[in-house]
Scaffold this active site. Sequence first.
Site, mmCIF file in Angstrom:
data_model
loop_
_atom_site.group_PDB
_atom_site.id
_atom_site.type_symbol
_atom_site.label_atom_id
_atom_site.label_comp_id
_atom_site.label_asym_id
_atom_site.label_seq_id
_atom_site.Cartn_x
_atom_site.Cartn_y
_atom_site.Cartn_z
ATOM 1 N N ARG A 79 -6.772 3.832 11.390
ATOM 2 C CA ARG A 79 -6.391 2.441 11.576
ATOM 3 C C ARG A 79 -7.373 1.696 12.468
ATOM 4 O O ARG A 79 -7.238 0.501 12.669
ATOM 5 C CB ARG A 79 -5.042 2.418 12.267
ATOM 6 C CG ARG A 79 -4.123 1.330 11.736
ATOM 7 C CD ARG A 79 -2.744 1.812 12.004
ATOM 8 N NE ARG A 79 -1.702 0.879 11.812
ATOM 9 C CZ ARG A 79 -0.673 1.095 11.009
ATOM 10 N NH1 ARG A 79 -0.632 2.184 10.265
ATOM 11 N NH2 ARG A 79 0.302 0.239 10.954
ATOM 12 N N ARG A 92 11.111 -7.547 3.236
ATOM 13 C CA ARG A 92 11.407 -6.152 3.556
ATOM 14 C C ARG A 92 12.318 -6.062 4.780
ATOM 15 O O ARG A 92 13.185 -5.196 4.864
ATOM 16 C CB ARG A 92 10.103 -5.390 3.809
ATOM 17 C CG ARG A 92 10.309 -3.909 4.018
ATOM 18 C CD ARG A 92 9.005 -3.164 4.140
ATOM 19 N NE ARG A 92 8.383 -3.352 5.441
ATOM 20 C CZ ARG A 92 7.201 -2.859 5.792
ATOM 21 N NH1 ARG A 92 6.491 -2.190 4.916
ATOM 22 N NH2 ARG A 92 6.715 -3.059 6.989
ATOM 23 N N ARG A 141 13.931 -2.687 9.223
ATOM 24 C CA ARG A 141 13.051 -1.939 10.128
ATOM 25 C C ARG A 141 12.945 -2.657 11.469
ATOM 26 O O ARG A 141 12.815 -3.867 11.537
ATOM 27 C CB ARG A 141 11.649 -1.833 9.509
ATOM 28 C CG ARG A 141 11.398 -0.503 8.867
ATOM 29 C CD ARG A 141 10.075 -0.477 8.160
ATOM 30 N NE ARG A 141 8.944 -0.658 9.073
ATOM 31 C CZ ARG A 141 7.696 -0.388 8.729
ATOM 32 N NH1 ARG A 141 7.433 0.057 7.522
ATOM 33 N NH2 ARG A 141 6.716 -0.572 9.575
ATOM 34 N N ARG A 189 1.600 -7.175 14.475
ATOM 35 C CA ARG A 189 0.996 -6.089 13.706
ATOM 36 C C ARG A 189 -0.150 -6.592 12.836
ATOM 37 O O ARG A 189 -1.162 -5.917 12.674
ATOM 38 C CB ARG A 189 2.078 -5.375 12.889
ATOM 39 C CG ARG A 189 2.837 -4.379 13.772
ATOM 40 C CD ARG A 189 4.245 -4.102 13.293
ATOM 41 N NE ARG A 189 4.260 -3.515 11.986
ATOM 42 C CZ ARG A 189 5.035 -3.941 10.994
ATOM 43 N NH1 ARG A 189 5.854 -4.971 11.169
ATOM 44 N NH2 ARG A 189 5.009 -3.343 9.843
ATOM 45 N N LYS A 196 0.814 -1.223 0.000
ATOM 46 C CA LYS A 196 0.000 0.000 0.000
ATOM 47 C C LYS A 196 0.843 1.266 0.000
ATOM 48 O O LYS A 196 0.437 2.266 -0.578
ATOM 49 C CB LYS A 196 -1.017 0.004 1.149
ATOM 50 C CG LYS A 196 -0.413 0.138 2.520
ATOM 51 C CD LYS A 196 -1.479 0.013 3.583
ATOM 52 C CE LYS A 196 -0.873 -0.228 4.946
ATOM 53 N NZ LYS A 196 0.037 0.814 5.446
HETATM 54 P P1 AMP Z 1 3.162 1.553 9.251
HETATM 55 O O1 AMP Z 1 4.353 2.066 8.528
HETATM 56 O O2 AMP Z 1 1.857 2.092 8.693
HETATM 57 O O3 AMP Z 1 3.147 0.046 9.345
HETATM 58 O O4 AMP Z 1 3.245 2.128 10.750
HETATM 59 C C1 AMP Z 1 4.344 1.802 11.577
HETATM 60 C C2 AMP Z 1 3.962 2.029 13.019
HETATM 61 O O5 AMP Z 1 3.632 3.420 13.232
HETATM 62 C C3 AMP Z 1 2.748 1.261 13.508
HETATM 63 O O6 AMP Z 1 3.051 -0.074 13.884
HETATM 64 C C4 AMP Z 1 2.332 2.121 14.709
HETATM 65 O O7 AMP Z 1 3.201 1.937 15.807
HETATM 66 C C5 AMP Z 1 2.567 3.531 14.184
HETATM 67 N N1 AMP Z 1 1.375 4.054 13.482
HETATM 68 C C6 AMP Z 1 1.271 4.382 12.168
HETATM 69 N N2 AMP Z 1 0.045 4.830 11.873
HETATM 70 C C7 AMP Z 1 -0.664 4.776 13.022
HETATM 71 C C8 AMP Z 1 -2.013 5.088 13.364
HETATM 72 N N3 AMP Z 1 -2.880 5.533 12.455
HETATM 73 N N4 AMP Z 1 -2.385 4.913 14.658
HETATM 74 C C9 AMP Z 1 -1.539 4.479 15.576
HETATM 75 N N5 AMP Z 1 -0.261 4.140 15.331
HETATM 76 C C10 AMP Z 1 0.179 4.288 14.062
#
Ligand code: AMP
Length: 201
Positions: free
Chosen positions: A96, A135, A141, A152, A21
């Site tokens: 989310r 990844r 990461r 996650r 995405k």
């Molecule tokens: P992502 O890159 O979208 O997988 O986000 C990485 C991390 O950032 C997530 O595992 C959360 O810890 C935090 N995060 C990103 N977006 C959100 C959100 N909308 N609400 C809460 N935590 C978020």
Amino acid sequence: MTAAVNGSARLLIIGPQGSGKGTQGVHIATSFDVPAIATGDVFRANISAGTELGRRVRSVVDAGELVSDELTGDLVRDRLSQPDAVRGFLLDGYPRNVAQAAQLDAFLSADGHQLDAVIALNVPRAESVRRLSQRAVEQGRADDTEALISRRLEIYDRETKPMLDQYRERGIVVETDGIGTLTDVTTRILDGLAERGIVAD
Ligand code: AMP
């Protein structure tokens, strides 16, 4: 280049981690000439830069848990008020959960706006796990370890899927098969949006 739907495009892209995405979001945002806003990227950039926000969220992000709705909502509201987001945006990683979706509706309706479409990127679980593991090797990461990947994805099933179902009930979801080449998937998304009259011109 301007986007349609009364000259604007307010879009979300939703999919499990590893659905591609992030990459698709950037392509679609570029097509519509709106900013791609990825909350995960914003948090990671703040952590790397050692900002106050970064210090506050670091342990939560590194543990694969969700940052509080309040903090995340404040960040997004501020970002959406920037001049480049006036004509629209593509949000990736926010909202989310059901509470954040309600927050976003409130932010948008305060300006007389609403979401035009939600792009659901559908990828089978085994494929997202495979892509995330790849990844992990490529990008290193902190939250791409095996245990945190499953944590996650568990949070996605519990918190994000019910939110997506609410958007489905609203009838604004563009269902997209996320398996295929990058270009194939981008084309599918753009076709799905065009079917709803959402086109970049
Ligand atoms: P992502 O890159 O979208 O997988 O986000 C990485 C991390 O950032 C997530 O595992 C959360 O810890 C935090 N995060 C990103 N977006 C959100 C959100 N909308 N609400 C809460 N935590 C978020």
